[in-house]
Motif scaffolding. Structure first.
Motif, PDB file in Angstrom:
ATOM      1  N   ARG A 116       0.762  -1.323   0.033  1.00  0.00           N
ATOM      2  CA  ARG A 116       0.072  -0.128  -0.056  1.00  0.00           C
ATOM      3  C   ARG A 116       0.741   1.125  -0.088  1.00  0.00           C
ATOM      4  NH1 ARG A 116      -5.353  -0.770   1.752  1.00  0.00           N
ATOM      5  NH2 ARG A 116      -5.830  -2.977   2.173  1.00  0.00           N
ATOM      6  N   GLY A 117       2.066   1.226   0.976  1.00  0.00           N
ATOM      7  CA  GLY A 117       2.503   2.575   0.974  1.00  0.00           C
ATOM      8  C   GLY A 117       3.591   2.569  -0.110  1.00  0.00           C
ATOM      9  N   ALA A 118       4.038   1.429  -0.818  1.00  0.00           N
ATOM     10  CA  ALA A 118       4.888   1.619  -1.863  1.00  0.00           C
ATOM     11  C   ALA A 118       4.121   1.969  -3.153  1.00  0.00           C
ATOM     12  CB  ALA A 118       5.453   0.265  -2.362  1.00  0.00           C
ATOM     13  N   ALA A 119       2.694   1.528  -3.423  1.00  0.00           N
ATOM     14  CA  ALA A 119       2.020   2.007  -4.468  1.00  0.00           C
ATOM     15  C   ALA A 119       1.893   3.404  -4.405  1.00  0.00           C
ATOM     16  CB  ALA A 119       0.685   1.556  -4.415  1.00  0.00           C
ATOM     17  N   VAL A 120       1.550   4.032  -3.322  1.00  0.00           N
ATOM     18  CA  VAL A 120       1.179   5.463  -3.304  1.00  0.00           C
ATOM     19  C   VAL A 120       2.585   6.209  -3.342  1.00  0.00           C
ATOM     20  CG1 VAL A 120       0.166   7.482  -2.104  1.00  0.00           C
ATOM     21  CG2 VAL A 120      -0.945   5.073  -2.168  1.00  0.00           C
ATOM     22  N   GLY A 121       3.681   5.724  -2.606  1.00  0.00           N
ATOM     23  CA  GLY A 121       4.880   6.343  -2.512  1.00  0.00           C
ATOM     24  C   GLY A 121       5.528   6.533  -3.632  1.00  0.00           C
ATOM     25  N   VAL A 122       5.523   5.366  -4.493  1.00  0.00           N
ATOM     26  CA  VAL A 122       6.319   5.387  -5.680  1.00  0.00           C
ATOM     27  C   VAL A 122       5.570   6.109  -6.868  1.00  0.00           C
ATOM     28  CG1 VAL A 122       6.800   3.733  -7.915  1.00  0.00           C
ATOM     29  CG2 VAL A 122       7.497   3.048  -5.274  1.00  0.00           C
ATOM     30  N   ALA A 123       4.441   6.084  -6.825  1.00  0.00           N
ATOM     31  CA  ALA A 123       3.452   6.813  -7.759  1.00  0.00           C
ATOM     32  C   ALA A 123       3.754   8.215  -7.559  1.00  0.00           C
ATOM     33  CB  ALA A 123       2.166   6.672  -7.653  1.00  0.00           C
ATOM     34  N   ARG A 124       3.996   8.792  -6.411  1.00  0.00           N
ATOM     35  CA  ARG A 124       4.177  10.354  -6.127  1.00  0.00           C
ATOM     36  C   ARG A 124       5.471  10.659  -6.353  1.00  0.00           C
ATOM     37  NH1 ARG A 124       2.180  15.145  -6.621  1.00  0.00           N
ATOM     38  NH2 ARG A 124       2.370  16.542  -4.838  1.00  0.00           N
ATOM     39  N   ALA A 125       6.504   9.665  -6.294  1.00  0.00           N
ATOM     40  CA  ALA A 125       7.933   9.981  -6.427  1.00  0.00           C
ATOM     41  C   ALA A 125       8.045  10.169  -8.024  1.00  0.00           C
ATOM     42  CB  ALA A 125       8.753   8.648  -6.008  1.00  0.00           C
ATOM     43  N   ARG A 126       7.352   9.314  -8.886  1.00  0.00           N
ATOM     44  CA  ARG A 126       7.549   9.448 -10.406  1.00  0.00           C
ATOM     45  C   ARG A 126       6.738  10.726 -10.749  1.00  0.00           C
ATOM     46  NH1 ARG A 126       4.904   4.892 -14.356  1.00  0.00           N
ATOM     47  NH2 ARG A 126       3.116   5.874 -13.510  1.00  0.00           N
ATOM     48  N   MET A 135      15.801   3.243   0.325  1.00  0.00           N
ATOM     49  CA  MET A 135      15.259   3.011   1.855  1.00  0.00           C
ATOM     50  C   MET A 135      16.184   2.019   2.485  1.00  0.00           C
ATOM     51  SD  MET A 135      11.832   0.879   0.744  1.00  0.00           S
ATOM     52  CE  MET A 135      11.236   1.240   2.614  1.00  0.00           C
ATOM     53  N   PRO A 136      15.975   1.909   3.877  1.00  0.00           N
ATOM     54  CA  PRO A 136      16.514   0.912   4.861  1.00  0.00           C
ATOM     55  C   PRO A 136      15.104   0.177   4.884  1.00  0.00           C
ATOM     56  CG  PRO A 136      16.059   2.896   6.021  1.00  0.00           C
ATOM     57  CD  PRO A 136      15.996   3.050   4.678  1.00  0.00           C
ATOM     58  N   THR A 137      15.229  -1.298   5.111  1.00  0.00           N
ATOM     59  CA  THR A 137      13.808  -1.991   5.444  1.00  0.00           C
ATOM     60  C   THR A 137      14.271  -3.272   6.312  1.00  0.00           C
ATOM     61  OG1 THR A 137      12.380  -3.117   4.434  1.00  0.00           O
ATOM     62  CG2 THR A 137      14.506  -2.962   3.238  1.00  0.00           C
ATOM     63  N   ASN A 138      13.256  -3.584   7.022  1.00  0.00           N
ATOM     64  CA  ASN A 138      13.259  -5.125   7.779  1.00  0.00           C
ATOM     65  C   ASN A 138      13.021  -5.932   7.054  1.00  0.00           C
ATOM     66  OD1 ASN A 138      14.372  -4.544  10.141  1.00  0.00           O
ATOM     67  ND2 ASN A 138      12.420  -3.914  11.125  1.00  0.00           N
ATOM     68  N   GLY A 139      12.913  -5.869   5.550  1.00  0.00           N
ATOM     69  CA  GLY A 139      12.462  -6.662   4.437  1.00  0.00           C
ATOM     70  C   GLY A 139      11.334  -6.572   3.794  1.00  0.00           C
ATOM     71  N   ASN A 140       9.981  -6.688   4.111  1.00  0.00           N
ATOM     72  CA  ASN A 140       8.955  -6.599   3.486  1.00  0.00           C
ATOM     73  C   ASN A 140       8.807  -5.327   2.633  1.00  0.00           C
ATOM     74  OD1 ASN A 140       7.480  -9.217   3.408  1.00  0.00           O
ATOM     75  ND2 ASN A 140       6.898  -8.748   5.538  1.00  0.00           N
ATOM     76  N   ALA A 141       9.056  -4.182   3.158  1.00  0.00           N
ATOM     77  CA  ALA A 141       8.869  -2.557   2.833  1.00  0.00           C
ATOM     78  C   ALA A 141       9.822  -2.815   1.555  1.00  0.00           C
ATOM     79  CB  ALA A 141       9.321  -1.800   3.767  1.00  0.00           C
ATOM     80  N   GLY A 142      11.121  -3.136   1.785  1.00  0.00           N
ATOM     81  CA  GLY A 142      11.903  -3.303   0.718  1.00  0.00           C
ATOM     82  C   GLY A 142      11.658  -4.016  -0.535  1.00  0.00           C
ATOM     83  N   ALA A 143      11.136  -4.976  -0.479  1.00  0.00           N
ATOM     84  CA  ALA A 143      10.252  -6.150  -1.409  1.00  0.00           C
ATOM     85  C   ALA A 143       9.371  -5.178  -2.069  1.00  0.00           C
ATOM     86  CB  ALA A 143       9.959  -7.289  -0.898  1.00  0.00           C
ATOM     87  N   ALA A 144       8.450  -4.574  -1.491  1.00  0.00           N
ATOM     88  CA  ALA A 144       7.263  -3.928  -2.182  1.00  0.00           C
ATOM     89  C   ALA A 144       7.924  -2.566  -2.891  1.00  0.00           C
ATOM     90  CB  ALA A 144       6.371  -3.365  -0.836  1.00  0.00           C
ATOM     91  N   TRP A 145       8.673  -1.779  -2.180  1.00  0.00           N
ATOM     92  CA  TRP A 145       9.291  -0.719  -2.977  1.00  0.00           C
ATOM     93  C   TRP A 145       9.810  -0.927  -4.319  1.00  0.00           C
ATOM     94  CZ3 TRP A 145       8.488   4.702  -1.830  1.00  0.00           C
ATOM     95  CH2 TRP A 145       7.681   5.001  -0.961  1.00  0.00           C
ATOM     96  N   ALA A 146      10.798  -1.907  -4.063  1.00  0.00           N
ATOM     97  CA  ALA A 146      11.705  -2.503  -5.342  1.00  0.00           C
ATOM     98  C   ALA A 146      10.878  -2.768  -6.467  1.00  0.00           C
ATOM     99  CB  ALA A 146      12.692  -3.510  -5.058  1.00  0.00           C
ATOM    100  N   THR A 147       9.718  -3.675  -6.039  1.00  0.00           N
ATOM    101  CA  THR A 147       8.600  -4.123  -6.954  1.00  0.00           C
ATOM    102  C   THR A 147       7.807  -3.032  -7.678  1.00  0.00           C
ATOM    103  OG1 THR A 147       8.545  -6.415  -5.598  1.00  0.00           O
ATOM    104  CG2 THR A 147       6.613  -5.619  -7.294  1.00  0.00           C
ATOM    105  N   TYR A 148       7.455  -1.935  -6.871  1.00  0.00           N
ATOM    106  CA  TYR A 148       6.417  -0.795  -7.416  1.00  0.00           C
ATOM    107  C   TYR A 148       7.353   0.160  -8.024  1.00  0.00           C
ATOM    108  CZ  TYR A 148       2.254  -2.407  -5.424  1.00  0.00           C
ATOM    109  OH  TYR A 148       1.114  -3.184  -5.186  1.00  0.00           O
ATOM    110  N   ALA A 149       8.608   0.010  -7.758  1.00  0.00           N
ATOM    111  CA  ALA A 149       9.676   0.988  -8.532  1.00  0.00           C
ATOM    112  C   ALA A 149       9.756   0.444  -9.667  1.00  0.00           C
ATOM    113  CB  ALA A 149      10.949   1.008  -7.860  1.00  0.00           C
ATOM    114  N   ALA A 150      10.160  -0.892 -10.063  1.00  0.00           N
ATOM    115  CA  ALA A 150       9.930  -1.680 -11.226  1.00  0.00           C
ATOM    116  C   ALA A 150       8.856  -1.227 -12.118  1.00  0.00           C
ATOM    117  CB  ALA A 150      10.393  -2.950 -11.095  1.00  0.00           C
ATOM    118  N   ARG A 151       7.888  -1.357 -11.500  1.00  0.00           N
ATOM    119  CA  ARG A 151       6.504  -1.234 -12.183  1.00  0.00           C
ATOM    120  C   ARG A 151       6.540   0.262 -12.762  1.00  0.00           C
ATOM    121  NH1 ARG A 151       2.376  -4.349 -14.480  1.00  0.00           N
ATOM    122  NH2 ARG A 151       0.573  -3.334 -14.088  1.00  0.00           N
ATOM    123  N   ALA A 152       6.926   1.258 -11.974  1.00  0.00           N
ATOM    124  CA  ALA A 152       6.983   2.330 -12.462  1.00  0.00           C
ATOM    125  C   ALA A 152       7.983   3.028 -13.406  1.00  0.00           C
ATOM    126  CB  ALA A 152       6.930   3.416 -11.071  1.00  0.00           C
ATOM    127  N   GLY A 153       9.147   2.015 -13.482  1.00  0.00           N
ATOM    128  CA  GLY A 153      10.360   2.371 -14.156  1.00  0.00           C
ATOM    129  C   GLY A 153      11.369   3.290 -13.612  1.00  0.00           C
TER     130      GLY A 153
END
Length: 406
Positions: A116-126, A135-153
């Motif tokens: 959820r945070g990755a979808a909105v955060g990456v969209a706004r960053a783009r 970002m630093p992460t305990n794991g899941n946030a990094g996986a999400a932001w990496a995935t959504y960043a790839a989706r956004a280019g």
């Protein structure tokens, strides 16, 4: 009156109240505190009603007027949001809380609420012209932001403790992130990210927890959905596993916005922050009646996602607890694993370790009398249990082919 896709107006410091421009990349306020997105709720109240949402797509973007992305062309999505509300009647009855309901975030893309945070955060960053997120992460946030960043280019730079769940490391690598592992905790990963951002200015938007304003906006949609799924009313209690606390802060923010819109009547639900006894800075501060927490030493828990010794937004978590007459409770690893298995056996619902901590918290609060047993209680399962194979250590006996199966 025609509404824009987003009614975002400005950013505001959560501590000092200073106003900031929302249409450029922003991190913290000059006072060092997180920024919150603000919306034209008066205009929205006059032009939109809950019934208007009924025919929209079943994703978090159904609430786009209350999200910060101005141009629908900048939306980044993999179908996240509108996770189910699942009653847990037998486990709830067993612990004396028959009105127990789970919101299951393990069913979103990337297997955790971090999507959820990755979808909105990456969209706004783009939308703001960033070339990459770091970002630093305990794991899941990094996986999400990496995935959504790839989706956004966009590019992604991710640093995580070497003890983070192995599958999240694999997800980051598969999504093409620039991945670093550190011997230490999330704070150590944060220092590495800060050094990389400083060494390569203009490339990375700092997406560390609460160091940008938009992750919280994605997370708040959990609160919006809970209200909508219950017929635009609030439950009595919402129980949330707390590391950085963004989800709890976001849910509180969502409920306040809904009340100001007139879409939610009556008192807010009591919010409960759950931590592990191996890392419980918020619980310790709450028990002392303090507004900020002190760093937790030697943090360790099987619920790795809530291993945050000092949260940047701790004062916002504590304020939400105090304002809603909520509570904070710490549970042991042994408790949360036992309650996870008890719930799975009773109701067929298998929670991640962080989510399982909320089950233990409900049981403990019922035993202590803080819960009467009459309440409607919503717990958040923040991720898919399958992402934590290391948390399952019971192996069945292995039968030889010549053995007769009983």
């Amino acid at each position: 009156m025609t509404l824009p896709f987003s009614t975002l107006t400005h950013l505001e410091c959560a501590r000092c109240g200073r106003r900031h421009d929302a249409d450029r990349v922003q991190n913290l306020c000059d006072c060092g505190s997180p920024l919150l997105a603000c919306y034209d709720l008066e205009r929205l109240r006059a032009s939109l009603a809950p019934a208007d949402l009924a025919g929209r797509e079943p994703s978090l973007w159904r609430y786009h007027e209350l999200l910060p992305v101005r141009d629908p062309g900048n939306v980044v999505t993999l179908g996240e949001g509108m996770t189910p509300m699942v009653p847990l009647p037998r486990y709830g009855e067993a612990i004396g809380v028959p009105g127990l309901v789970m919101k299951d975030e393990g069913l979103v893309p990337t297997g955790s609420f971090k999507a959820r945070g990755a979808a909105v955060g990456v969209a706004r960053a783009r939308e703001l012209g960033a070339r990459g997120v770091a970002m630093p992460t305990n794991g899941n946030a990094g996986a999400a932001w990496a995935t959504y960043a790839a989706r956004a280019g966009l590019d992604a730079l991710i640093a995580m403790p070497v003890d983070a769940p192995a599958i999240t490391r694999s997800e980051c690598a598969a999504a093409g992130a620039d991945l670093y592992l550190v011997n230490g905790l999330i704070g150590d990963a944060g220092r590495l990210v800060a050094e990389r951002i400083k060494a390569d200015p203009g490339t990375w938007m700092d997406a560390a927890t609460l160091k940008e304003p938009y992750r919280i906006e994605g997370k708040k949609t959990m609160g919006l959905e809970i209200a909508e799924q219950l017929g635009w009313r609030a439950p009595d209690v919402i129980v949330y596993p707390t590391g950085g606390g963004v989800g709890l802060i976001g849910i509180h923010k969502a409920l306040l916005e809904l009340r100001e819109l007139g879409w939610l009547q009556g008192p807010l639900p009591r919010l409960v922050s759950v931590q592990s006894t191996g890392c419980a800075p918020i619980v310790r501060a709450f028990e002392r009646g303090e507004r900020t927490s002190e760093p937790w030493q030697d943090a360790h828990t099987v619920a790795f996602g809530i291993t945050v010794p000092k949260a940047l937004g701790d004062f916002m978590v504590l304020d939400a607890l105090y304002e809603t007459k909520g509570h904070a409770v710490a549970v042991t690893d042994e408790e949360l694993l036992a309650d996870r298995d008890a719930c799975a056996a009773a109701d067929g619902a298998l929670l991640c370790p962080e989510g399982a901590a909320t089950l233990s918290a409900v049981r403990v609060l019922r035993e202590r009398g803080w819960l009467s047993g009459e309440e409607e209680v919503v717990v958040l399962n923040t991720g898919a249990a399958a992402k934590y194979p290391e948390a399952f250590r019971t192996d069945p006996p292995v039968l030889e082919l010549t053995d007769r199966i009983p």
